[in-house]
Design an enzyme around this catalytic site. Structure first.
Site, PDB file in Angstrom:
ATOM      1  CB  ILE A   1      40.076  41.867  46.446  1.00 53.35           C
ATOM      2  CG1 ILE A   1      41.220  40.933  46.860  1.00 53.35           C
ATOM      3  CG2 ILE A   1      40.361  42.600  45.169  1.00 53.35           C
ATOM      4  CD1 ILE A   1      41.400  39.751  45.915  1.00 53.35           C
ATOM      5  CB  ALA A   2      42.088  45.646  50.187  1.00 55.15           C
TER       6      ALA A   2
ATOM      7  CG  ASN B   1      45.029  48.396  40.826  1.00 51.63           C
ATOM      8  OD1 ASN B   1      46.118  47.836  40.714  1.00 51.63           O
ATOM      9  ND2 ASN B   1      44.283  48.283  41.909  1.00 51.63           N
TER      10      ASN B   1
ATOM     11  CE1 TYR C   1      41.321  41.041  40.913  1.00 49.51           C
ATOM     12  CE2 TYR C   1      41.180  43.076  39.682  1.00 49.51           C
ATOM     13  CZ  TYR C   1      41.153  42.405  40.881  1.00 49.51           C
ATOM     14  OH  TYR C   1      40.949  43.091  42.049  1.00 49.51           O
TER      15      TYR C   1
ATOM     16  CD  GLU D   1      32.106  46.703  38.656  1.00 54.67           C
ATOM     17  OE1 GLU D   1      31.078  46.322  38.069  1.00 54.67           O
ATOM     18  OE2 GLU D   1      32.323  46.478  39.858  1.00 54.67           O
TER      19      GLU D   1
END
Length: 172
Positions: free
Chosen positions: A77-78, A116, A123, A111
């Site tokens: 995811i970015a 981060n 999350y 992960e």
């Protein structure tokens, strides 16, 4: 006076999006995925799903999920660094989790780099909890990865959580 950006739309990733996806990938990750890797992931439609976030015709983020039995594993995811803090990551993660649930997932895992914190907070809003550490997981830096899980995602309570997150993200 500058016009506001067009609304963000989440759509299924296609090969035509890959050049823009790779530009973001190169800005976000020290060891970006290759074009061939993205192409092979897109070919595995029975066990993978990838999405892009678009503002107009511009790809501003992307995300993927892999199914393994009744588990949805977030593979990537970015969001374009110029578009951070605008709810795009939330919208992408909503798409992934909902796709996993639609495919029979009862739990979601991922992960994330120990450093981060922003991603970890995202999350946690989705109910993910830390359940372990993979030592030296990231080959580019040797950094450890925090393993996070959201359990019991196929419940009415979790659906209500997702609905609330979606309502808040749309208002942004």
């Amino acid at each position: 006076m500058t016009a506001p950006p067009p609304p963000v739309e989440i759509v299924e990733m296609r090969r035509r999006h890959l050049r823009a996806v790779q530009r973001i990938e190169a800005r976000v990750y020290p060891r970006p995925w290759s074009l061939a890797l993205f192409q092979s992931e897109l070919a595995l439609r029975s066990t993978r799903a990838y999405f892009v976030a678009r503002e107009g015709r511009s790809v501003v983020g992307y995300a993927g999920v892999m199914m393994a039995l009744d588990e949805a594993h977030v593979t990537t995811i970015a969001v374009d660094p110029d578009r951070h803090r605008r709810g795009i990551g939330t919208r992408l993660l909503l798409a992934l989790v909902r796709e996993g649930i639609a495919r029979g997932a009862t739990g979601c895992t991922l992960e994330v780099r120990l450093t981060n914190r922003a991603a970890q907070e995202l999350y946690r809003r989705f109910g993910f909890e830390a359940e372990g550490v993979r030592t030296g997981y990231y080959a580019d830096t040797g950094e450890d990865a925090l393993i996070m899980w959201a359990r019991d995602v196929a419940t009415p309570e979790y659906a209500a959580l997702l609905d609330g997150l979606e309502r808040r993200s749309v208002r942004r």
